[in-house]
Every structure is written in structure tokens, then in C-alpha cells.
Design an enzyme around this catalytic site. Sequence first.
Site, mmCIF file in Angstrom:
data_model
loop_
_atom_site.group_PDB
_atom_site.id
_atom_site.type_symbol
_atom_site.label_atom_id
_atom_site.label_comp_id
_atom_site.label_asym_id
_atom_site.label_seq_id
_atom_site.Cartn_x
_atom_site.Cartn_y
_atom_site.Cartn_z
ATOM 1 N NE ARG A 161 -36.913 57.468 -61.608
ATOM 2 C CZ ARG A 161 -37.189 57.834 -60.366
ATOM 3 N NH1 ARG A 161 -36.315 58.585 -59.692
ATOM 4 N NH2 ARG A 161 -38.320 57.468 -59.790
ATOM 5 C CE1 TYR A 167 -39.120 52.294 -59.908
ATOM 6 C CE2 TYR A 167 -37.233 52.533 -58.427
ATOM 7 C CZ TYR A 167 -38.044 53.031 -59.438
ATOM 8 O OH TYR A 167 -37.785 54.266 -59.977
ATOM 9 C CE LYS A 180 -49.631 60.316 -60.784
ATOM 10 N NZ LYS A 180 -48.644 60.258 -61.874
ATOM 11 C CG PHE A 181 -57.028 65.870 -65.255
ATOM 12 C CD1 PHE A 181 -56.831 67.194 -65.640
ATOM 13 C CD2 PHE A 181 -56.858 64.867 -66.200
ATOM 14 C CE1 PHE A 181 -56.473 67.502 -66.944
ATOM 15 C CE2 PHE A 181 -56.505 65.168 -67.509
ATOM 16 C CZ PHE A 181 -56.312 66.485 -67.882
ATOM 17 C CG ASP A 241 -48.915 59.790 -65.056
ATOM 18 O OD1 ASP A 241 -49.972 59.955 -64.414
ATOM 19 O OD2 ASP A 241 -47.874 59.294 -64.568
ATOM 20 C CG ASP A 249 -41.348 60.371 -66.173
ATOM 21 O OD1 ASP A 249 -42.248 60.462 -67.027
ATOM 22 O OD2 ASP A 249 -41.444 59.645 -65.173
ATOM 23 C CB THR A 277 -61.105 73.301 -62.873
ATOM 24 O OG1 THR A 277 -61.776 74.397 -62.262
ATOM 25 C CG2 THR A 277 -59.629 73.612 -63.001
ATOM 26 C CE LYS A 288 -46.240 56.869 -66.228
ATOM 27 N NZ LYS A 288 -45.937 58.273 -65.845
ATOM 28 C CB THR A 289 -46.223 61.765 -72.216
ATOM 29 O OG1 THR A 289 -47.638 61.992 -72.233
ATOM 30 C CG2 THR A 289 -45.839 60.986 -73.472
HETATM 31 P P1 BMP Z 1 -39.916 55.430 -62.512
HETATM 32 O O1 BMP Z 1 -40.108 54.005 -63.090
HETATM 33 O O2 BMP Z 1 -38.760 56.157 -63.127
HETATM 34 O O3 BMP Z 1 -39.905 55.428 -61.012
HETATM 35 O O4 BMP Z 1 -41.193 56.290 -62.983
HETATM 36 C C1 BMP Z 1 -42.494 55.963 -62.588
HETATM 37 C C2 BMP Z 1 -43.513 56.812 -63.309
HETATM 38 O O5 BMP Z 1 -44.825 56.404 -62.916
HETATM 39 C C3 BMP Z 1 -43.430 58.299 -63.047
HETATM 40 O O6 BMP Z 1 -43.761 58.978 -64.260
HETATM 41 C C4 BMP Z 1 -44.515 58.568 -62.003
HETATM 42 O O7 BMP Z 1 -45.087 59.849 -62.184
HETATM 43 C C5 BMP Z 1 -45.537 57.488 -62.311
HETATM 44 N N1 BMP Z 1 -46.281 56.965 -61.135
HETATM 45 C C6 BMP Z 1 -45.664 56.306 -60.092
HETATM 46 O O8 BMP Z 1 -44.453 56.143 -60.086
HETATM 47 N N2 BMP Z 1 -46.424 55.818 -59.058
HETATM 48 C C7 BMP Z 1 -47.772 55.949 -59.004
HETATM 49 O O9 BMP Z 1 -48.403 55.443 -58.083
HETATM 50 C C8 BMP Z 1 -48.419 56.615 -60.065
HETATM 51 C C9 BMP Z 1 -47.662 57.107 -61.120
HETATM 52 O O10 BMP Z 1 -48.267 57.705 -62.132
#
Ligand code: BMP
Length: 267
Positions: A233, A214, A93-94, A91, A38, A100, A60-61
Site C-alpha cells: 500500500r 512498518y 503461505k502454504f 505469496d 494486493d 496436500t 509479489k502476488t
Molecule cells: P502492505 O505493504 O500493503 O502492508 O502489504 C504487505 C504484504 O506483505 C501483504 O501482501 C502481506 O500479505 C505480506 N506480508 C506481510 O505484510 N507480513 C508478513 O510477515 C508476511 C507477509 O507475506
Amino acid sequence: SLTKLSYGQRAAKHSNPAAKLLLETIERKKSNLSVSVDVTTSKDFLAIIDAVGPYVCLIKTHVDILEDFAPGLVEKLQALSEKHDFVIFEDRKFADIGNTVALQYSSGVHRIANWSHITNAHPVPGPSIIKGLASVGLPLGRGLLLLAEMSTEGSLAKGAYTEATYAMARANRDFVIGFIAQQRSNAVTADEDFLILTPGVGLDVKGDGMGQQYRTPKEVVLDSGCDVIIVGRGVYGKDYSLVDQIAAQAQRYREAGWKAYLERIAA
Ligand code: BMP
């Protein structure tokens, strides 16, 4: 039960080409780690992917984050996917009506269906969102994940909403290959092989001050029965120029995820 099978055993039984490819890649690379990249410039994006590529099954992009997105970037991403042997998951998320989302998936600047093996959708519009996306993705051999749960504090995706998401997936098993979720639910039985991909994974911190929560790879894979850990991250930190450090973090998460999987199938 499903959580006792190896990824390779599950790959052999899966009929969707994107699910099969992901399961085979996990088995071949001994990695259930997906890195979520990201960042806002193509330079950082490609450098991070090249650094973590050897250690991941899936990249994942969020290509809409890139300030300098150009169609040539997709070719570079595909070249890295071949070099390092990983699957691609935009990713997106439609979340709109079938007509559409079919246009958003096939067209626009990003033409996601042309290059992303896997994408995802919120079930909130109901089954027509799957119908719309499948009209584009099925002929191309793509797979769809439904967001059954989210990692964020106060998420509305729970209870009856999550249960209804499983039912929507069950009715469309040719295209829906699994869920973005925090656990493998007992409501999904062992003969329905849905992949569970789980974001909100970190070894060092519990949150980000913006609602993200997390859990560790062990909690996600061993205790909750999920298949793929998605880490952003936690792997690439804040200084994207430290590619050796980024690669080392990817190895660390890969080891933690694989250890939890081996413990799970042995238990
Ligand atoms: P990070 O590990 O930096 O927090 O990033 C998590 C990634 O997962 C982000 O790209 C976010 O859009 C995605 N994500 C999330 O964190 N929680 C969800 O429930 C669904 C996700 O797609």
C-alpha cells in the site's frame, strides 16, 4: 560477511535457479524493491504492475484475492515480467501436510508452480512441507522461502520457532532459498547464502490499524541486513487509477532501498 557482498557476487555463487535469477535481476536493475500487488480486479492488478515494473526486481502476488482470476491472466503477468524484467513470487503461505501442499502448488485453479518462480510456506507442519513442495517445484527450477518471522504485532513466529525454521532451511538448501523475516539473524552464518525478503515496509506510516507494522527501507536493509524490501500500500495507495503517482512512489522506494544497500556494502 554476506551483508558486505554485492547482489551480483552472491548471484554468481548461488546454485538454485530462482535465487540466482532474483539476485541477477536485483543487480541488473539496481533495485531491491518488490511490490506486493494486493488488489481484487485483473485490470487494476495489471495496470499497477505495468506502472511499477521498471522499478522492481520482484512482483509479489496473492492471486487468490482476484475476483476475476482466469488462466489468461497468468500469460499477461508473464508478458509483463518479460517486458519489465522482474521475477514473480506468489505469496501463497502454504501450511499443510506434504501431500496436500504438493496438490495445492501444482493444481487447482491457479497452478502456481507453473508460473511463479518463488513461493513461500509456514514451517509449522515441519520438514515434510518442504518435501511436498520440492517434489513439484525442484524439477521446475523453483525456489521456496520459509516464513521465519512476521511483521505483525504479537506474531508467534519468534525465538525457538524461528531458530527451528533456520534449521529446516539448512537441511533443504537445494530448494529453500531464504526467509520471509524482519532481520538477518546471526544464527545464519555467512557461508549460508539465504535471501531475506522483508514485508512491513513504509516510509510514511507506522502501521495500518490491523496489526501491520512498518519500518523504513533504511532500518530493514542497512540496520537489519535484509535483501529485499516488500512494499504494498505504500506504493499503490488507495486510488489505483493514479498510475503516474504509483510509478513515482515505486521510484521513491527503489531509491531508498538501493541507497540503504549501498551504505551497507560500503560501511
Ligand atoms: P502492505 O505493504 O500493503 O502492508 O502489504 C504487505 C504484504 O506483505 C501483504 O501482501 C502481506 O500479505 C505480506 N506480508 C506481510 O505484510 N507480513 C508478513 O510477515 C508476511 C507477509 O507475506
